[in-house]
Every structure is written in structure tokens, then in C-alpha cells.
Design an enzyme around this catalytic site. Sequence first.
Site, PDB file in Angstrom:
ATOM      1  N   LYS A 144     -14.703  23.068 -30.810  1.00  0.00           N
ATOM      2  CA  LYS A 144     -14.085  23.062 -32.137  1.00  0.00           C
ATOM      3  C   LYS A 144     -13.906  24.501 -32.664  1.00  0.00           C
ATOM      4  O   LYS A 144     -14.500  25.445 -32.140  1.00  0.00           O
ATOM      5  CB  LYS A 144     -14.967  22.231 -33.084  1.00  0.00           C
ATOM      6  N   TYR A 162      -7.884  11.902 -35.134  1.00  0.00           N
ATOM      7  CA  TYR A 162      -9.035  11.258 -35.785  1.00  0.00           C
ATOM      8  C   TYR A 162      -8.655   9.989 -36.542  1.00  0.00           C
ATOM      9  O   TYR A 162      -9.342   9.617 -37.496  1.00  0.00           O
ATOM     10  CB  TYR A 162      -9.720  12.248 -36.720  1.00  0.00           C
ATOM     11  N   PHE A 220     -15.494  11.726 -45.052  1.00  0.00           N
ATOM     12  CA  PHE A 220     -15.470  13.083 -44.509  1.00  0.00           C
ATOM     13  C   PHE A 220     -14.149  13.441 -43.827  1.00  0.00           C
ATOM     14  O   PHE A 220     -13.970  14.564 -43.348  1.00  0.00           O
ATOM     15  CB  PHE A 220     -16.637  13.297 -43.538  1.00  0.00           C
ATOM     16  N   ARG A 251     -21.803  13.270 -23.753  1.00  0.00           N
ATOM     17  CA  ARG A 251     -22.367  12.950 -25.079  1.00  0.00           C
ATOM     18  C   ARG A 251     -23.821  13.415 -25.149  1.00  0.00           C
ATOM     19  O   ARG A 251     -24.284  13.915 -26.178  1.00  0.00           O
ATOM     20  CB  ARG A 251     -22.295  11.442 -25.372  1.00  0.00           C
ATOM     21  N   THR A 258     -24.533  13.817 -33.627  1.00  0.00           N
ATOM     22  CA  THR A 258     -23.544  14.350 -34.572  1.00  0.00           C
ATOM     23  C   THR A 258     -24.203  15.317 -35.559  1.00  0.00           C
ATOM     24  O   THR A 258     -23.695  16.410 -35.818  1.00  0.00           O
ATOM     25  CB  THR A 258     -22.898  13.181 -35.358  1.00  0.00           C
ATOM     26  N   ARG A 310     -25.252  20.959 -29.567  1.00  0.00           N
ATOM     27  CA  ARG A 310     -25.234  20.947 -31.037  1.00  0.00           C
ATOM     28  C   ARG A 310     -26.536  21.487 -31.616  1.00  0.00           C
ATOM     29  O   ARG A 310     -26.525  22.229 -32.609  1.00  0.00           O
ATOM     30  CB  ARG A 310     -24.930  19.536 -31.533  1.00  0.00           C
ATOM     31  N   ASN A 328     -19.961  21.164 -35.930  1.00  0.00           N
ATOM     32  CA  ASN A 328     -20.946  20.884 -34.885  1.00  0.00           C
ATOM     33  C   ASN A 328     -20.453  21.232 -33.483  1.00  0.00           C
ATOM     34  O   ASN A 328     -20.896  20.654 -32.500  1.00  0.00           O
ATOM     35  CB  ASN A 328     -21.425  19.424 -34.995  1.00  0.00           C
ATOM     36  N   HIS A 359     -16.667  18.256 -29.525  1.00  0.00           N
ATOM     37  CA  HIS A 359     -16.298  16.837 -29.584  1.00  0.00           C
ATOM     38  C   HIS A 359     -16.400  16.268 -28.177  1.00  0.00           C
ATOM     39  O   HIS A 359     -16.108  16.958 -27.208  1.00  0.00           O
ATOM     40  CB  HIS A 359     -14.849  16.677 -30.071  1.00  0.00           C
ATOM     41  N   GLU A 373      -7.686   9.784 -26.151  1.00  0.00           N
ATOM     42  CA  GLU A 373      -7.854  11.207 -26.472  1.00  0.00           C
ATOM     43  C   GLU A 373      -7.284  12.115 -25.381  1.00  0.00           C
ATOM     44  O   GLU A 373      -6.686  13.152 -25.678  1.00  0.00           O
ATOM     45  CB  GLU A 373      -9.337  11.498 -26.718  1.00  0.00           C
TER      46      GLU A 373
HETATM   47  P1  ADP Z   1     -19.187  12.460 -33.057  1.00  0.00           P
HETATM   48  O1  ADP Z   1     -18.357  13.738 -33.048  1.00  0.00           O
HETATM   49  O2  ADP Z   1     -20.627  12.735 -32.744  1.00  0.00           O
HETATM   50  O3  ADP Z   1     -18.587  11.369 -32.193  1.00  0.00           O
HETATM   51  P2  ADP Z   1     -18.164  10.985 -35.355  1.00  0.00           P
HETATM   52  O4  ADP Z   1     -17.120  10.444 -34.434  1.00  0.00           O
HETATM   53  O5  ADP Z   1     -18.957  10.010 -36.157  1.00  0.00           O
HETATM   54  O6  ADP Z   1     -19.194  11.924 -34.568  1.00  0.00           O
HETATM   55  O7  ADP Z   1     -17.487  11.980 -36.404  1.00  0.00           O
HETATM   56  C1  ADP Z   1     -16.454  12.863 -36.002  1.00  0.00           C
HETATM   57  C2  ADP Z   1     -16.734  14.222 -36.567  1.00  0.00           C
HETATM   58  O8  ADP Z   1     -16.657  14.147 -37.992  1.00  0.00           O
HETATM   59  C3  ADP Z   1     -18.142  14.777 -36.315  1.00  0.00           C
HETATM   60  O9  ADP Z   1     -18.295  15.382 -35.057  1.00  0.00           O
HETATM   61  C4  ADP Z   1     -18.285  15.784 -37.446  1.00  0.00           C
HETATM   62  O10 ADP Z   1     -17.557  16.976 -37.187  1.00  0.00           O
HETATM   63  C5  ADP Z   1     -17.606  15.032 -38.590  1.00  0.00           C
HETATM   64  N1  ADP Z   1     -18.567  14.210 -39.363  1.00  0.00           N
HETATM   65  C6  ADP Z   1     -19.148  13.049 -38.995  1.00  0.00           C
HETATM   66  N2  ADP Z   1     -19.966  12.564 -39.936  1.00  0.00           N
HETATM   67  C7  ADP Z   1     -19.892  13.450 -40.969  1.00  0.00           C
HETATM   68  C8  ADP Z   1     -20.492  13.520 -42.261  1.00  0.00           C
HETATM   69  N3  ADP Z   1     -21.349  12.588 -42.686  1.00  0.00           N
HETATM   70  N4  ADP Z   1     -20.180  14.576 -43.038  1.00  0.00           N
HETATM   71  C9  ADP Z   1     -19.307  15.533 -42.623  1.00  0.00           C
HETATM   72  N5  ADP Z   1     -18.700  15.508 -41.422  1.00  0.00           N
HETATM   73  C10 ADP Z   1     -18.991  14.494 -40.594  1.00  0.00           C
HETATM   74 MG    MG Z   2     -16.732  10.418 -32.399  1.00  0.00          MG
END
Ligand code: ADP
Ligand code: MG
Length: 140
Positions: free
Chosen positions: A10, A50, A58, A86, A92, A103, A113, A116, A127
Amino acid sequence: MKEKTLSIIKPDGVARHVIGEVIRRIEEAGLNIVAMKMIKMAPAEAKGFYKVHEGKPFLESLIDFMSSGPCVVMVLEGDNAIKKYRKLMGATDYTKAEEGTIRRAFATDIEKNVVHGSDSESSADFEINYFFSELEIVAG
Ligand code: ADP
Ligand code: MG
């Protein structure tokens, strides 16, 4: 089972110069990089990527963040690549991520973080096709 998954370094990871460190960990885990490029997404492109998060509180901030600077997008291939990557990324929320994960080591925020990774076979399919044509992916 041999799988493919989509990885993104990212904008925070690119800006903080951890591209090499992330790739080192990917290679150390035995995953093969079968496609790779650097892109800067327009907000509409980040929004399309997304779309599964439509309606989440968010999402708007996430779109701004993901289109704020360049990302490195890669297709990784290997045995159980989706789960394996993962696990390498960690949770996350980096404060809950296991020691030794990307992370935990580099994230600064639940949003910023660093990486992805696809979370299922169906999301990996969507994706990978979102960013790469068949011609850009080398045969593994
Ligand atoms: P992951 O990337 O671990 O699969 P998610 O798909 O739930 O997580 O969320 C996508 C991305 O959105 C996360 O990697 C993070 O950058 C952001 N994100 C997720 N949850 C939050 C939150 N509660 N507040 C702010 N940003 C968030
Ligand atoms: Mg995700």
C-alpha cells in the site's frame, strides 16, 4: 494446492521504503511472484477494488488512502498461497497481529497497514483480474 493470490504494498509501505523488506518476506516464505507492477490508483479505481466494503464506515478514508500514492501490486503463487500470505501479513489491526508478521513489524495504523492480500479464492480471482491481464502473468 497451488493457488494464486493478489498482494498490494500500500502507499504507506511504498513511502516508508519497505518494498524490499515485504518482497524479501514473500520470497522467504516460498511464494513465487508471477506478476508485478507499480501503479497509482485514481479514487474511482480504488473504489472499484474495494466494492466489497460498500457501506462500511471506513471506506471513504480507505479510498483516499489507497489513491494517495503509488502501490506495488503483485500476483503470488504457491501452495496455499492465499492463507500463507494472509498469515505472513498478520491481522488487519497491527496491534493484534502476531509477532513476526509484516503488519506487526511495519504498520502504523489500522488503516495504514502496509499490505493487502486476497482473503478467498473468489476474491483472489476478482482482484487478480482487476489489475492484471492474462498476458502479464507468467506461467508458474
Ligand atoms: P484486510 O486488509 O485484513 O483483509 P479488511 O478487508 O477488513 O481487512 O479491510 C480492508 C482495509 O480497510 C484494511 O486493510 C484497512 O486498511 C482498512 N480498514 C479495515 N478496518 C478498518 C477500520 N476499522 N478502520 C479503518 N480502516 C480499516
Ligand atoms: Mg480484506
